[in-house]
Design an enzyme around this catalytic site. Structure first.
Site, short mmCIF file in Angstrom:
data_model
loop_
_atom_site.label_atom_id
_atom_site.label_comp_id
_atom_site.label_asym_id
_atom_site.label_seq_id
_atom_site.Cartn_x
_atom_site.Cartn_y
_atom_site.Cartn_z
N LYS A 33 1.23 11.71 5.68
CA LYS A 33 1.15 10.47 6.68
C LYS A 33 1.69 9.27 5.97
O LYS A 33 2.45 8.64 5.78
CB LYS A 33 0.26 10.16 7.03
N LYS A 72 0.61 -1.43 -0.42
CA LYS A 72 0.01 -0.33 0.35
C LYS A 72 0.81 1.62 -0.04
O LYS A 72 0.17 2.01 -0.68
CB LYS A 72 -0.76 0.12 1.14
P1 NAD Z 1 -11.19 9.29 7.80
O1 NAD Z 1 -10.99 10.44 9.15
O2 NAD Z 1 -12.14 10.34 7.21
O3 NAD Z 1 -11.99 9.00 8.28
C1 NAD Z 1 -10.78 8.02 10.26
C2 NAD Z 1 -12.50 7.55 11.43
O4 NAD Z 1 -11.20 6.82 12.88
C3 NAD Z 1 -13.31 9.16 11.96
O5 NAD Z 1 -14.57 8.71 11.53
C4 NAD Z 1 -12.50 9.03 12.66
O6 NAD Z 1 -13.69 9.83 14.02
C5 NAD Z 1 -12.23 7.63 13.71
N1 NAD Z 1 -10.84 7.33 14.74
C6 NAD Z 1 -10.16 8.51 14.61
N2 NAD Z 1 -9.50 8.11 16.19
C7 NAD Z 1 -10.15 7.17 16.58
C8 NAD Z 1 -10.25 6.67 18.06
N3 NAD Z 1 -9.51 6.59 19.11
N4 NAD Z 1 -11.17 6.15 18.23
C9 NAD Z 1 -12.36 5.34 17.37
N5 NAD Z 1 -12.81 5.89 16.27
C10 NAD Z 1 -11.82 7.01 15.92
O7 NAD Z 1 -10.17 8.53 7.23
P2 NAD Z 1 -10.47 7.49 5.87
O8 NAD Z 1 -10.57 8.95 4.98
O9 NAD Z 1 -11.85 7.58 6.25
O10 NAD Z 1 -9.10 7.13 6.09
C11 NAD Z 1 -9.49 6.17 7.02
C12 NAD Z 1 -7.41 4.42 6.45
O11 NAD Z 1 -8.05 4.43 5.39
C13 NAD Z 1 -6.53 5.71 6.75
O12 NAD Z 1 -5.42 5.37 7.44
C14 NAD Z 1 -6.52 6.49 5.23
O13 NAD Z 1 -5.37 7.04 4.80
C15 NAD Z 1 -7.06 5.00 4.39
N6 NAD Z 1 -7.46 5.38 3.12
C16 NAD Z 1 -8.33 6.50 2.64
C17 NAD Z 1 -8.55 6.96 1.78
C18 NAD Z 1 -9.66 7.60 1.33
O14 NAD Z 1 -9.30 7.70 0.07
N7 NAD Z 1 -10.05 8.19 1.56
C19 NAD Z 1 -7.83 5.49 0.65
C20 NAD Z 1 -7.95 4.28 1.05
C21 NAD Z 1 -6.54 4.31 2.37
#
Ligand code: NAD
Length: 298
Positions: free
Chosen positions: A239, A170
């Site tokens: 990140k 990834k």
């Molecule tokens: P986001 O910020 O939209 O969602 C993260 C969620 O985690 C939020 O709802 C937040 O409230 C929750 N959270 C944070 N700390 C927490 C805790 N201590 N306890 C419980 N909940 C908690 O992020 P995202 O875009 O959904 O991305 C999530 C992961 O997927 C990341 O690692 C990102 O790098 C990866 N990712 C994102 C994408 C994208 O296009 N957005 C694509 C592939 C991978």
């Protein structure tokens, strides 16, 4: 299957939706309860803590920002590990550090808890459509067992090797994607400043050897429309690039260009753009070149 799911953000929420649609019974948790409203309406149960997502569930998934949050949710107070025991399975769908997930794997193994890494690619649209790519690391027998749940979230589910292998794949993928974005911004500002219409550049390059997901998906759907809502937040992109360049430093792999890409993302963070979609990194190049990359009416 009975499943727990923690982290209901841009990616986690639609992935949990697809698990429920596929007939799985899902217990959800997030720091923000409102992020689970649609899931509770679909029949999901709410857990007040990460620990409470474990009882009665075969697998617990997390989709969290990064290493710090995963450590806190799994190993911290009222964390997943406190509720888990022999035979429990924990799967990290976040983009995390390979070393961090290996450490979690080792600590959990002492209690007989299996840990897998399964970061995803395909963005919010892929998460909603259930067409994500999933890159899975860990024990292959556990992979075979959880395959049905993984298949509800993605259409390209690949076993990559031992724990951490999914994260490595990834990080390589996202480094290229973010690097493509930086180079694309340079090429496109050049083309526009030299007098060619951006729509023409985008059309031809999307159908030529310069094509990339970053161009046809991220730039066409967000940057060219002036849409900065995440999507994939700049803080998360920064990140990922940093996790990749850190791994390069650790392993002694020269990464000259990658470190330039890293610095461009740091600059965007310093501007206060962390919460905007990661296409805003191209704004830095727009400013320097004096060219805006927008296609009216797109
Ligand atoms: P986001 O910020 O939209 O969602 C993260 C969620 O985690 C939020 O709802 C937040 O409230 C929750 N959270 C944070 N700390 C927490 C805790 N201590 N306890 C419980 N909940 C908690 O992020 P995202 O875009 O959904 O991305 C999530 C992961 O997927 C990341 O690692 C990102 O790098 C990866 N990712 C994102 C994408 C994208 O296009 N957005 C694509 C592939 C991978």
């Amino acid at each position: 299957m009975n499943l727990g799911f923690i982290g209901l953000g841009n990616m986690g929420n639609p992935m949990a939706v697809n698990l429920i649609k596929a007939g799985h019974k899902v217990t959800v948790h997030d720091l923000r309860r409102e992020s689970g409203t649609n899931l509770l309406e679909m029949g999901a149960d709410w857990a007040d803590t990460p620990k409470d997502t474990v009882p009665g569930n075969e697998v617990v998934f997390t989709s969290l920002p990064g290493p710090r949050e995963v450590d806190a949710v799994v190993l911290g107070e009222d964390g997943v590990l406190q509720g888990a025991g022999k035979g429990s399975i924990y799967v990290d769908l976040s983009t995390n550090s390979p070393n961090a997930i290996r450490r979690v794997h080792q600590i959990c193994a002492e209690k007989g808890v299996a840990v897998m890494d399964a970061p995803v690619s395909g963005g919010v649209t892929g998460a909603a459509a259930g067409t994500l790519a999933l890159m899975v690391g860990g024990d292959q027998a556990v992979f075979d067992r959880i395959r049905p749940a993984l298949g509800a979230m993605g259409s390209h589910v690949v076993y990559c090797g031992a724990i951490g292998a999914g994260m490595i794949v990834k990080l390589c993928n996202n480094l290229v994607s973010m690097g493509n974005g930086v180079l694309l911004a340079e090429a496109l500002t050049l083309g526009v400043k030299a007098g060619v219409d951006l729509a023409v550049l985008s059309d031809v390059m999307s159908n030529s050897s310069g094509a990339s997901y970053r161009l046809t998906n991220s730039f066409c759907n967000s940057l060219f429309k002036g849409n900065t809502a995440p999507g994939f937040a700049t803080a998360l992109a920064a990140k990922d690039v940093r996790l990749a360049t850190d791994l390069g430093r650790e392993l002694g792999v020269p990464m000259d260009l990658s470190n330039l890409v890293d610095q461009r993302h740091v600059e965007a963070l310093f501007r206060g753009w962390g919460a905007f979609d990661s296409v805003v990194v191209a704004y830095l190049q727009e400013e320097k070149a004096g060219v805006q990359l927008r296609i009216p009416g797109l």
